[in-house]
Write a protein that holds these residues in place. Structure first.
Motif, PDB file in Angstrom:
ATOM      1  N   ASP A  12       5.611  13.200  -6.259  1.00 57.98           N
ATOM      2  CA  ASP A  12       6.372  12.499  -7.482  1.00 57.98           C
ATOM      3  C   ASP A  12       5.826  11.559  -8.061  1.00 57.98           C
ATOM      4  N   THR A  13       5.513  11.937  -9.147  1.00 59.63           N
ATOM      5  CA  THR A  13       4.624  10.859 -10.061  1.00 59.63           C
ATOM      6  C   THR A  13       5.396   9.680 -10.585  1.00 59.63           C
ATOM      7  N   SER A  14       6.672   9.484 -10.390  1.00 63.94           N
ATOM      8  CA  SER A  14       7.253   8.328 -10.771  1.00 63.94           C
ATOM      9  C   SER A  14       7.291   7.217  -9.444  1.00 63.94           C
ATOM     10  N   ASP A  15       7.106   7.775  -8.621  1.00 63.87           N
ATOM     11  CA  ASP A  15       6.965   6.854  -7.267  1.00 63.87           C
ATOM     12  C   ASP A  15       6.196   5.734  -7.550  1.00 63.87           C
ATOM     13  N   ASN A  16       6.631   4.331  -7.124  1.00 68.03           N
ATOM     14  CA  ASN A  16       5.809   3.254  -7.119  1.00 68.03           C
ATOM     15  C   ASN A  16       4.924   3.123  -6.261  1.00 68.03           C
ATOM     16  N   MET A  17       3.571   3.402  -6.346  1.00 67.89           N
ATOM     17  CA  MET A  17       2.646   3.204  -5.135  1.00 67.89           C
ATOM     18  C   MET A  17       2.084   1.777  -5.218  1.00 67.89           C
ATOM     19  N   VAL A  18       1.674   1.380  -3.822  1.00 67.20           N
ATOM     20  CA  VAL A  18       1.144   0.260  -3.488  1.00 67.20           C
ATOM     21  C   VAL A  18      -0.231   0.458  -2.667  1.00 67.20           C
ATOM     22  N   ASN A  19      -1.065  -0.248  -2.835  1.00 62.72           N
ATOM     23  CA  ASN A  19      -2.229  -0.109  -1.802  1.00 62.72           C
ATOM     24  C   ASN A  19      -2.013  -1.205  -0.603  1.00 62.72           C
ATOM     25  N   LEU A  20      -2.000  -0.582   0.703  1.00 63.76           N
ATOM     26  CA  LEU A  20      -1.649  -1.431   1.876  1.00 63.76           C
ATOM     27  C   LEU A  20      -2.694  -2.501   1.979  1.00 63.76           C
ATOM     28  N   ALA A  21      -3.834  -2.221   1.383  1.00 66.02           N
ATOM     29  CA  ALA A  21      -5.003  -3.208   1.945  1.00 66.02           C
ATOM     30  C   ALA A  21      -4.526  -4.510   1.052  1.00 66.02           C
ATOM     31  N   ASP A  22      -3.681  -4.507   0.449  1.00 63.20           N
ATOM     32  CA  ASP A  22      -3.394  -5.674  -0.600  1.00 63.20           C
ATOM     33  C   ASP A  22      -1.693  -5.919  -0.236  1.00 63.20           C
ATOM     34  N   PHE A  23      -1.238  -4.909   0.234  1.00 62.64           N
ATOM     35  CA  PHE A  23       0.327  -5.239   0.353  1.00 62.64           C
ATOM     36  C   PHE A  23       0.688  -5.719   1.898  1.00 62.64           C
ATOM     37  N   LYS A  24      -0.123  -5.171   2.916  1.00 65.12           N
ATOM     38  CA  LYS A  24       0.394  -5.348   4.056  1.00 65.12           C
ATOM     39  C   LYS A  24       0.392  -6.987   4.598  1.00 65.12           C
ATOM     40  N   ASN A  25       1.319  -7.071   5.825  1.00 65.90           N
ATOM     41  CA  ASN A  25       1.509  -8.288   6.229  1.00 65.90           C
ATOM     42  C   ASN A  25       0.435  -8.509   7.410  1.00 65.90           C
ATOM     43  N   GLU A  26       0.622  -9.614   8.304  1.00 63.03           N
ATOM     44  CA  GLU A  26      -0.431 -10.021   9.119  1.00 63.03           C
ATOM     45  C   GLU A  26      -0.023  -9.302  10.533  1.00 63.03           C
ATOM     46  N   SER A  27       0.902  -8.323  10.656  1.00 63.62           N
ATOM     47  CA  SER A  27       0.993  -7.951  11.782  1.00 63.62           C
ATOM     48  C   SER A  27       0.491  -6.784  12.426  1.00 63.62           C
ATOM     49  N   TYR A  28      -0.188  -6.253  11.265  1.00 68.76           N
ATOM     50  CA  TYR A  28      -0.967  -4.917  11.953  1.00 68.76           C
ATOM     51  C   TYR A  28      -2.524  -4.853  10.845  1.00 68.76           C
ATOM     52  N   VAL A  48      -5.271  -2.547   8.603  1.00 67.76           N
ATOM     53  CA  VAL A  48      -5.631  -1.424   7.951  1.00 67.76           C
ATOM     54  C   VAL A  48      -7.403  -0.824   8.038  1.00 67.76           C
ATOM     55  N   LEU A  49      -7.351   0.168   7.860  1.00 68.53           N
ATOM     56  CA  LEU A  49      -8.868   0.526   8.058  1.00 68.53           C
ATOM     57  C   LEU A  49      -9.287   1.327   6.781  1.00 68.53           C
ATOM     58  N   GLY A  50      -9.589   0.680   5.743  1.00 70.06           N
ATOM     59  CA  GLY A  50      -9.713   1.472   4.711  1.00 70.06           C
ATOM     60  C   GLY A  50      -9.304   0.434   3.496  1.00 70.06           C
ATOM     61  N   GLU A  51     -10.051   0.755   2.393  1.00 70.29           N
ATOM     62  CA  GLU A  51      -9.908  -0.048   0.843  1.00 70.29           C
ATOM     63  C   GLU A  51      -8.692   0.477   0.019  1.00 70.29           C
ATOM     64  N   ASN A  52      -8.282   1.750   0.309  1.00 71.96           N
ATOM     65  CA  ASN A  52      -7.576   2.403  -0.803  1.00 71.96           C
ATOM     66  C   ASN A  52      -6.652   3.135  -0.094  1.00 71.96           C
ATOM     67  N   LEU A  53      -5.612   2.601   0.294  1.00 73.37           N
ATOM     68  CA  LEU A  53      -4.498   3.358   1.402  1.00 73.37           C
ATOM     69  C   LEU A  53      -3.088   3.327   0.548  1.00 73.37           C
ATOM     70  N   LEU A  54      -2.776   4.224  -0.202  1.00 72.13           N
ATOM     71  CA  LEU A  54      -1.961   4.253  -1.357  1.00 72.13           C
ATOM     72  C   LEU A  54      -0.510   4.626  -0.455  1.00 72.13           C
ATOM     73  N   LEU A  55       0.552   3.947  -0.645  1.00 78.60           N
ATOM     74  CA  LEU A  55       1.907   4.378  -0.013  1.00 78.60           C
ATOM     75  C   LEU A  55       2.935   4.049  -1.060  1.00 78.60           C
ATOM     76  N   ASN A  56       3.859   4.669  -0.821  1.00 79.65           N
ATOM     77  CA  ASN A  56       5.176   4.452  -1.591  1.00 79.65           C
ATOM     78  C   ASN A  56       5.783   3.106  -1.601  1.00 79.65           C
ATOM     79  N   LEU A  57       6.235   2.294  -2.361  1.00 78.93           N
ATOM     80  CA  LEU A  57       6.523   1.056  -2.342  1.00 78.93           C
ATOM     81  C   LEU A  57       7.662   0.686  -1.081  1.00 78.93           C
TER      82      LEU A  57
END
Length: 313
Positions: A102-118, A120-129
């Motif tokens: 679904d191209t209308s989904d608002n995707m974010v990059n977990l590398a920038d969006f994550k909190n401090e509780s976990y 990420v292994l990678g710089e471009n991990l896209l996930l639906n908002l």
């Protein structure tokens, strides 16, 4: 002293004079002050004149009617084509079912969006908002419950399987943008997540955040995959809770929902929120589905023959 004689004719003449003066004065006022009734607004029977007149507090929307001819206030028809049965949050995606992103989904990059509780292994991990927000909340609560921050997301829509990766294969629903593959971070290494020990908290509680274990234990004959606790799929609420309560995998849940229609929907309550869920069959190239004009609904393809409508009331 001379008496004053009362004459009724004089009283009548005086009253007639007052009426005449009032009438003439009002006519002069109307002539000098031009009142254009076209710029008045009627609001529940009250008139407001001139600039800044308030809009009516409510309006009767021009809504479609259902098959019984009953007008549906606050709803409107939206068109869905045949390809849309392969798009959405609930499309299973397996060896027999394709999925379209679904191209209308608002995707974010977990590398920038994550909190401090976990991690990420990678710089471009896209996930639906929506999935990313739920993941952050889940991992934060996991840390509060266990005092651990040992989870790491290493894959979302483009997980790399094979040698050197905790993931043995790329699963077909990754393309949805609603999946995360997780592992545990050890001393200088990454450990495959088996869903056991203290970390089992994620498997046991993920449905509270709209996530499911996409390939749960004991469902291999239905899903085509063995138990994969590290592969989580976001399906949102209330779907994850219903699946967990009934022990359904996603394929079973889709089949279960086929028994519910717009006239006889599945009703689910999550906290103070109430949801109506039902399936609409795709019968032609274009299917029209009644949805609330104010939003608060989701329409997802079921990957086979129709659409699943979820309305938050």
């Amino acid at each position: 002293m001379k008496k004053i004689k009362f004459r009724p004719s004089r009283l009548i003449s005086a009253m007639a004079g007052v009426v005449m003066v009032t009438f003439v004065g009002d006519a002069v006022r109307r002539t000098l002050v031009d009142v254009d009734l076209d710029d008045c607004v009627i609001d529940n029977g009250r008139f407001y004149h001139g600039e800044g007149a308030p809009e009516p507090e409510s309006e009767l929307l021009n809504n479609p009617t259902d098959s019984s001819g009953v007008e549906k206030l606050g709803s409107g028809s939206r068109a869905y084509n045949k390809d849309d049965i392969y798009t959405g949050m609930l499309v299973p995606a397996n060896a027999n079912t394709s999925i379209i992103r679904d191209t209308s989904d608002n995707m974010v990059n977990l590398a920038d969006f994550k909190n401090e509780s976990y991690s990420v292994l990678g710089e471009n991990l896209l996930l639906n908002l929506s999935a990313a927000e739920a993941l952050n909340m889940m991992m934060s609560d996991y840390e509060n419950a266990t005092s651990l921050t040992d989870f790491a997301v290493y894959g979302t829509d483009s997980t790399v399987p094979g040698e050197g990766s905790p993931c043995p294969k790329l699963y077909p629903d990754c393309i949805s943008g609603n999946t995360v593959d997780v592992a545990l971070v050890g001393w200088g290494s990454v450990i495959a997540y088996d869903g056991k020990d203290t970390e089992s908290w994620i498997v046991e509680n993920c449905s509270n955040y709209g996530y499911i274990v996409r390939y749960p234990v004991g469902k291999t004959e239905i899903t085509g995959e063995s138990y994969c606790p590290w592969h989580l799929r976001y399906v949102g609420q209330p779907h994850a809770l219903i699946m967990n309560a009934n022990g359904y995998c996603l394929e079973e849940y889709i089949g279960y929902l086929k028994g519910f229609t717009q006239e006889n929907p599945l009703i689910s309550t999550v906290g103070e929120d109430s949801y109506k869920i039902y399936t609409v069959s795709s019968l032609s190239d274009v299917t029209y589905i009644d949805v609330p004009l104010g939003g608060n609904y989701d329409v997802s393809g079921d990957g086979s023959s129709g659409y699943i409508v979820t309305i938050k009331e």
